[in-house]
Write an enzyme that holds these catalytic residues in place. Structure first.
Site, PDB file in Angstrom:
ATOM      1  N   HIS A  96      38.944  44.267  40.357  1.00 47.41           N
ATOM      2  CA  HIS A  96      38.881  43.051  40.832  1.00 47.41           C
ATOM      3  C   HIS A  96      38.773  42.002  39.645  1.00 47.41           C
ATOM      4  CE1 HIS A  96      35.857  39.779  42.193  1.00 47.41           C
ATOM      5  NE2 HIS A  96      36.700  39.672  43.047  1.00 47.41           N
ATOM      6  N   TYR A 119      38.745  34.147  38.736  1.00 39.85           N
ATOM      7  CA  TYR A 119      38.413  33.179  37.942  1.00 39.85           C
ATOM      8  C   TYR A 119      38.845  31.700  38.623  1.00 39.85           C
ATOM      9  CZ  TYR A 119      38.490  36.732  34.303  1.00 39.85           C
ATOM     10  OH  TYR A 119      38.249  37.928  33.861  1.00 39.85           O
TER      11      TYR A 119
END
Lengths: 336, 336
Positions: free
Chosen positions: A136, A139
């Site tokens: 995973h 950002y």
């Protein structure tokens, strides 16, 4: 009065002028970065999988932003892999603004018309082979504007990357963490240890007493350095994704496996669903937001999952070895 | 000072005296009822399934209560079926007491040492055949005591039963609702319509814009009549379970089905998981309670579930027919 619409219009004009340069507002530079990263990740994973991602674009009504979602379902290597970017112009609800002031110490005026911008990339990949870990990353860059002047009042970066194996390969944990430590160290020698500890704390299934996976890095509300330095950090981290994950995927994907291993994988998928639906702030925030795109939020869930009553693994088995690592998070590499 | 321990001891002596009679405290009569109902449900479902429930008993440390959990996993008819009863003596946390006062209008003193008692039965059954619906029921009785005198300050009943089909059979919805209306009408002619509407509101996946199933009855904080009358209501409702469900199960379980129908069933199982982990108050309360028995809470989840990105059903298909019923809840029978 600078509404979200005024900021949206201003950004639209900037985009129309030509390629975004280094002197453009950070939000547009981050948008360009996450879209480029999405393309690189999609290309990198397509090369391994052999199947193409299905690409969907969507727009929020009333100039609220847009998104691009790329998904492989039932690929050759991937059970389900999704990479999504979004760009959102909206307004903080009174509750959200209150929560940001009180729980997260954000210096925000007590108003209910604060425009905000957020852009980010979010990605989850569940591989078919139980030897290959789920990964995973996420950002994002956030700005809240003064509603009178349209000037950003506060900004921050958030995100990270973490690995969720079904079977533990210590060398994979070391490989993954080393890449992110290297990226962190370029900006601040203390970041890796902080973000690694954050990650173990955040991705925690409290009701099971175990972390979701073997960790990685995680940070939020990051504004302790200049936007330029932190943008550089985020790019270093994002750029690490393919080298941190693809070699692991290629090595594990060719390993043989049994039906029993798939069953354990399905049990672990169930724990992944539990974390995302019960504890993940982003998922819960998204689901409680009116007009949220549910398909993008639920994209992170595995294709299939399993819940057995009183499932038990022997502590001296391969399955027990993973469980032990989740119950007592380890330092896979020296923190400093 | 009447701690939860004093009340527990007092009840232990009452139980030791011999069978609980009608003059015993309501909490002990409810305990006897839910344990008896559990036995009857287990026997009734075993007769249909042919496989026996696995029975586990557990005790909370420090005289905090006990539970009996009966589960069939991968049976002949049932994919997963669990029937649990529990008897708990504990103390309300400050937060729980505050929440009960403010959000639910409970007349409770502002203290953090309020002993409480709760006993209940909770049950979920997921059948293998996609033509056969999932069914859920839950009945509980709650008392909060004056910590100085040990006298119950407030009490209430909560619970209900609801049906979650994968394919819609109108006659099944009518059959199920008719049984519960009949049970409600014995106590109050307005109860069925109130509880039916409550049920559609409560079992609602807001992020999907659809109810979990085709409804049933649901109530909470019920203290608007004498304990005797409401206990009688709860028994009538509980006693309806086997006649409301078994005929449907027997009829649907012998119907042929295809792999495509199983896939749709697995998608619907995913929605069931979503409701339970995201919205269900009981599950969330349980998971955030220290020392909760996670296995009992997670017992309600299906054995397997599936999440496909952008899953779409045609509106003129059998699958679309169910979806329409969930997006616009219907009155399956006249409310009065």
């Amino acid at each position: 009065m600078a509404s979200k619409l005024a900021i949206f219009e201003q950004d639209r004009l900037l985009r129309a002028k030509g390629p975004i340069q280094d002197d453009a507002p950070m939000r547009l530079r981050m948008e360009v970065y996450v879209k480029d990263l999405q393309n690189r990740i999609v290309a990198g994973i397509e090369k391994v999988d052999g199947k193409s991602f299905e690409r969907t674009t969507w727009e929020r009504p009333d100039h609220g932003g847009e998104g691009i979602t790329c998904v492989i379902q039932d690929g050759n290597v991937m059970e389900k892999a999704g990479v999504a970017v979004s760009v959102v112009y909206s307004q903080l609800s009174k509750e959200a603004a209150h929560q940001m002031r009180h729980d997260r110490g954000k210096a925000l005026p007590d108003r209910d018309d604060l425009p905000f911008f957020v852009t980010g990339i979010s990605q989850v990949m569940h591989a078919k082979n139980p030897n290959a870990p789920t990964v995973h990353l996420n950002y994002r860059y956030f700005e809240v504007f003064d509603p009178d002047t349209g000037v950003p009042l506060i900004w921050w970066f958030g995100g990270g990357a973490d690995l969720t194996p079904t079977y533990l390969f210590e060398e994979d944990c070391i490989h993954f963490h080393s890449h992110y430590k290297q990226a962190c160290d370029q900006t601040d020698p203390d970041f890796y240890s902080q973000f690694k500890i954050n990650c173990d704390k955040y991705f925690y299934n409290a009701h099971r007493g175990e972390t979701r996976g073997i960790g990685g890095v995680f940070f939020d509300d990051l504004d302790c350095k200049s936007p330029e330095e932190l943008f550089s950090l985020v790019r270093s981290l994002g750029d690490q994704f393919l080298p941190s994950y693809v070699p692991i995927l290629e090595k594990r994907n060719v390993m043989p496996f049994t039906d029993e291993m798939v069953e354990w994988q399905q049990i672990r998928r169930g724990r992944y669903v539990e974390f995302n639906l019960i504890w993940d702030r982003g998922t819960r925030f998204g689901l409680q937001t009116p007009c949220a795109r549910v398909e993008s939020i639920m994209m992170t869930l595995p294709l299939t999952a399993r819940w057995e009553y009183m499932y038990h693994v022997e502590s001296n088995s391969k399955e027990g070895e993973l469980e032990a690592a989740l119950k007592n998070p380890r330092d896979w590499i020296p923190l400093h």
